[in-house]
Structures are given as C-alpha cells and as structure tokens.
Write an enzyme that holds these catalytic residues in place. Structure first.
Site, PDB file in Angstrom:
ATOM      1  CG  ASP A   1     -12.276   8.542 -28.998  1.00  0.00           C
ATOM      2  OD1 ASP A   1     -12.666   8.861 -27.867  1.00  0.00           O
ATOM      3  OD2 ASP A   1     -13.036   8.086 -29.879  1.00  0.00           O
TER       4      ASP A   1
ATOM      5  CE  LYS B   1      -2.258  -0.062 -38.186  1.00  0.00           C
ATOM      6  NZ  LYS B   1      -1.595  -1.357 -37.876  1.00  0.00           N
TER       7      LYS B   1
ATOM      8  CE1 TYR C   1     -11.166  11.479 -33.243  1.00  0.00           C
ATOM      9  CE2 TYR C   1     -12.892  12.883 -32.363  1.00  0.00           C
ATOM     10  CZ  TYR C   1     -12.213  11.690 -32.369  1.00  0.00           C
ATOM     11  OH  TYR C   1     -12.579  10.700 -31.493  1.00  0.00           O
TER      12      TYR C   1
ATOM     13  CG  ASP D   1      -1.734  -2.947 -34.531  1.00  0.00           C
ATOM     14  OD1 ASP D   1      -0.663  -2.377 -34.196  1.00  0.00           O
ATOM     15  OD2 ASP D   1      -1.794  -3.734 -35.495  1.00  0.00           O
TER      16      ASP D   1
ATOM     17  CG  ASP E   1     -13.904   4.819 -24.514  1.00  0.00           C
ATOM     18  OD1 ASP E   1     -13.629   5.968 -24.105  1.00  0.00           O
ATOM     19  OD2 ASP E   1     -15.050   4.489 -24.883  1.00  0.00           O
TER      20      ASP E   1
HETATM   21  C1  IPM Z   1     -14.427  11.609 -26.233  1.00  0.00           C
HETATM   22  C2  IPM Z   1     -15.633  11.421 -27.118  1.00  0.00           C
HETATM   23  C3  IPM Z   1     -15.601  12.435 -28.251  1.00  0.00           C
HETATM   24  C4  IPM Z   1     -14.425  12.114 -29.141  1.00  0.00           C
HETATM   25  C5  IPM Z   1     -16.884  12.547 -29.097  1.00  0.00           C
HETATM   26  C6  IPM Z   1     -18.120  12.700 -28.260  1.00  0.00           C
HETATM   27  C7  IPM Z   1     -16.779  13.684 -30.072  1.00  0.00           C
HETATM   28  O1  IPM Z   1     -15.717  10.116 -27.567  1.00  0.00           O
HETATM   29  O2  IPM Z   1     -14.185  12.733 -25.773  1.00  0.00           O
HETATM   30  O3  IPM Z   1     -13.736  10.631 -25.937  1.00  0.00           O
HETATM   31  O4  IPM Z   1     -14.522  11.258 -30.046  1.00  0.00           O
HETATM   32  O5  IPM Z   1     -13.380  12.735 -28.957  1.00  0.00           O
HETATM   33 MN    MN Z   2     -14.269   8.791 -26.610  1.00  0.00          MN
END
Ligand code: IPM
Ligand code: MN
Ligand code: NAD
Length: 370
Positions: free
Chosen positions: A250, A193, A142, A226, A254
């Site tokens: 990240d 990884k 990042y 992975d 999700d």
């Molecule tokens: C998160 C989001 C952020 C990230 C973006 C919006 C910068 O996806 O907080 O999960 O990638 O960290």
């Molecule tokens: Mn995210």
C-alpha cells in the site's frame, strides 16, 4: 463469450467523476465495436452507508461475486470520518477484496514519456520507468486477528493489529510475481522486514524456496522494505517486479505513483486464483488513489488511473489485448498532445478538466480504431 458482465461501483468523491469517463468508453465499445458489455451498477463506501447503513449491501456484494469483473472508483471522505469502524466506507472495499478472494494486487507504475517533467523527481530518474508492484491483498495486518482497541483502565487503551502470513499465502503471491516477471524484465525484488518481523522472516524463506523450486530462471533479490522505499525514489529503474505484503505494498505503491507524475495516473488490478475448471478468475479493477475530498466536485480530477484500470480489465479479465493496448496508446497519445489535468500540468501544456480528458482519450481511441 456471449456477454461480458461488468459491475460498476463508482463509490464516493472523485470515484463517480472518474467512472463517468469510463462509462463513455464502454458505451463506445458496445455501440461501435460490438463488444457486448453488460453493465450493472451498485453502491459502495459512503454512498452505500448513506443508503443502507453499511459500506456495501448484501445485494451488491452478490452482484460483485456474480460479475465477470468489477470496476471500482474510490471510497471515503470526511463526511464519514466518525461512522463506526465496521461500516466505514473503506470496509466495503476490504470486504470486496476478502470475499472475492482477490489476493493478488497488480500496481504498475509507468512513467509516460510526456510526463517525465511532471514527476517531483528529476526527469532522468523517471524517464522510461516501467515497474510493477505485486501487493498481497487478502492477508497481513489488514485482516489479522486480534484487531481491536481494548480498555486497560486508568485512561489507558491498547490498539492492536496483527500481522499474520501463512506459507500458502506467500507462495501464491510469489508465484504471481515470478510468472509476471517472466513476461517482462525477468527480475523480482521481494520486500519485507525480516530484521524485525517474524512474518518477514517467513516471507523471505518462502519466496526463496518458491524461487528455487519453480522459478530459478528469474532473477530474485531481497530488500528490506524501508530501504526499498528509499531505492524507489533514488533509482527506481533498477526494479522490474516488486513483490511485497499488504501494508508495505500500500505504502510503496503511493510512493511509486509519484514517480509517474501523480497518484491520478496509477491503475490496479486485484485478481483471485483461476478457477480449476474454467480458468476464469474473480477480478476488481480500481485506481490506486482515493476519493480525493480536496478536489472532488470541481471537475478537475484526473480520470487516467480509472481509464487505465479499464485497460487492465480488458487485458486480464477479457483477453481483449488489442483493445487494451489501444486504450493505453490513446492515453499516451493524449499526453503527447500536451493535454493535462491539473495534477500533471506543467509549463507549456494545456490544462483541461476530467470530462475533457475522458473525451480526448475516447477521441484518440476512436482514431486509433479507425
Ligand atoms: C488502497 C487504499 C486502501 C488500502 C484503503 C482505502 C482501504 O489505500 O487501495 O491503496 O489501504 O488498501
Ligand atoms: Mn493506498
Ligand atoms: P487520496 O488518494 O484520495 O488523495 C491524495 C492526494 O492526491 C490529494 O491531494 C488528491 O487531490 C490527489 N489525487 C488523488 N487522486 C487524484 C486524481 N485522480 N486526480 C488528481 N489528484 C488526485 O488520498 P487521501 O486524501 O489520503 O484519502 C482520502 C480518502 O480516500 C480517505 O477516506 C481514504 O481512506 C480514501 N482512500 C480510498 C482509496 C480507495 O477507494 N481505493 C484509496 C486511498 C484512499
């Protein structure tokens, strides 16, 4: 504590819709519980870009640094898709994380009992799930330099991002994961990884050394990231705490969100290091989800991730443990009552909008406080 300084940064899309529900709850904290939250507001993301030409103004950045805690909604949206990279909405969030030195991102994925049927996975896979992803938040790909697109000529360009981790960054996030594990299932799974990435080799070495030196009472496992993603959807209850880097964290969070029924369920806390003198730490609380342009303005967004982020704020920034527990119990209770926003709706439950969900949770919280 005389007063508790909270900065609200609602942001874009469904961010302000979810934040409106949190504002109601804080108003109740102040009016009826005497909790004395001092609220301030600022702009972040596209709304800040529209007002100031950048994703967060210096003034609002200053307010964030001075606050006891920041509550953040969400940023981004198609309206700002073509604005310059440095001032795009997401840059505001990244600047907050970096300048506030919020290296530890706690993303708990809890499957509330009433929602086992709302996950895309079989109920027996997710029932009773309670895992915590600890994501490193101020390093890795990042922020690593160089980060650029260079023109090679002959209509060829090169996009470059750089993954960098230093020992101290891995050590401190591993420490956070081990400490948190001690207070829950006592097990940490580290994901990287190391089979292809040098930073992964170092990650593995440093987590192993930190474990040996200070946390050998905690169970430690290592998994390639992975395979870890696969295991998260195969049998997520094998995990307790997962510690991983910024990008893997990240993506994996999700994935973990869908184990709980919806991205609209996942809160997070982003924490800095405790101050050596006072023990206070900078902190920002935000839902894991984004601005959800596909549903924004419709009044149907799930505010639970935002409200549960407030619960994390009560717990981690203000040590209001009973209130945090009660707010989480209120969320659980409303789900038990069969009330659902569209994203977690299933046959037989009652579909309600964002405002009704906020009201129902506040109503339940009041009942639990009586
Ligand atoms: C998160 C989001 C952020 C990230 C973006 C919006 C910068 O996806 O907080 O999960 O990638 O960290
Ligand atoms: Mn995210
Ligand atoms: P998203 O999280 O905004 O939405 C993904 C899907 O989940 C959408 O279908 C959305 O409707 C649904 N969803 C998300 N939150 C929900 C909620 N509370 N209730 C009901 N449904 C919900 O991700 P995206 O669409 O990939 O990204 C949209 C924008 O948000 C992009 O600009 C992205 O950069 C940004 N983003 C911001 C953050 C943040 O501010 N922390 C996080 C992720 C993405």
């Amino acid at each position: 504590m005389a007063s508790r300084k909270l900065l609200l940064l609602p942001g874009d899309g469904i961010g302000p819709e979810a934040m409106a529900e949190v504002r109601k709850i804080i108003a109740y904290f102040n009016a009826d519980l005497g909790l004395d939250f001092e609220l301030d507001e600022g702009l972040v993301g596209g709304s800040a870009y529209d007002a100031h030409g950048k994703a967060i103004s210096e003034e609002d950045m200053g307010k964030a640094l001075a606050a006891d805690a920041v509550l953040f909604g969400a940023v981004g949206g198609p309206k700002w898709d073509s604005v310059a990279y440095d001032v795009r909405p997401e840059a505001g969030l990244l600047r907050l994380r970096k300048d506030m030195a919020l290296f530890a991102n706690l993303r708990p994925a809890i499957c509330y009992p009433a929602l086992a049927a709302s996950s895309s996975l079989k109920p027996e896979v997710v029932e009773g799930l309670d895992i915590l992803i600890v994501r490193e938040l101020t390093g890795g790909v990042y922020f690593g330099e160089p980060k650029e697109i260079i023109d090679l000529g002959n209509s060829q360009k090169r996009g470059i991002d750089t993954q960098i981790y230093d020992t101290f960054e891995i050590e401190r996030i591993a420490g956070v994961a081990f400490e948190l594990a001690r207070a829950r299932g006592n097990k940490v799974t580290s994901m990287e990884k190391r089979n292809v990435m040098k930073s992964g080799v170092l990650w593995n070495e440093v987590v192993t050394a930190t474990h040996k030196a200070r946390y050998s009472d905690v169970q430690l496992d290592h998994m390639l990231a992975d395979a870890g993603g696969m295991q998260l959807v195969r049998w997520p209850k094998q995990f307790d705490v997962i510690v991983t880097d910024n990008l893997f964290g990240d993506m994996l969070s999700d994935v973990a969100a869908m184990l709980t029924g919806s991205l609209g369920m996942l809160p997070s806390a982003s924490l800095g290091a405790p101050d050596a003198k006072t023990g206070a730490r900078k902190a920002l609380y935000e839902p894991v989800h984004g601005s959800a342009p596909d549903i924004s303005g419709k009044g149907i967004a799930n505010p639970i991730a935002m409200i549960a982020s407030l619960a994390m704020c009560l717990r981690y920034s203000f040590n209001l443990i009973a209130e945090a527990d009660r707010l989480e119990a209120a969320i659980s209770g409303v789900l038990d009552d069969g009330l659902r926003t569209a994203d977690i709706w299933s046959q037989g439950s009652t579909k309600i909008g964002t405002t009704e969900m906020g009201d129902a949770i506040l109503g339940k919280f009041k009942a639990l406080s009586a």
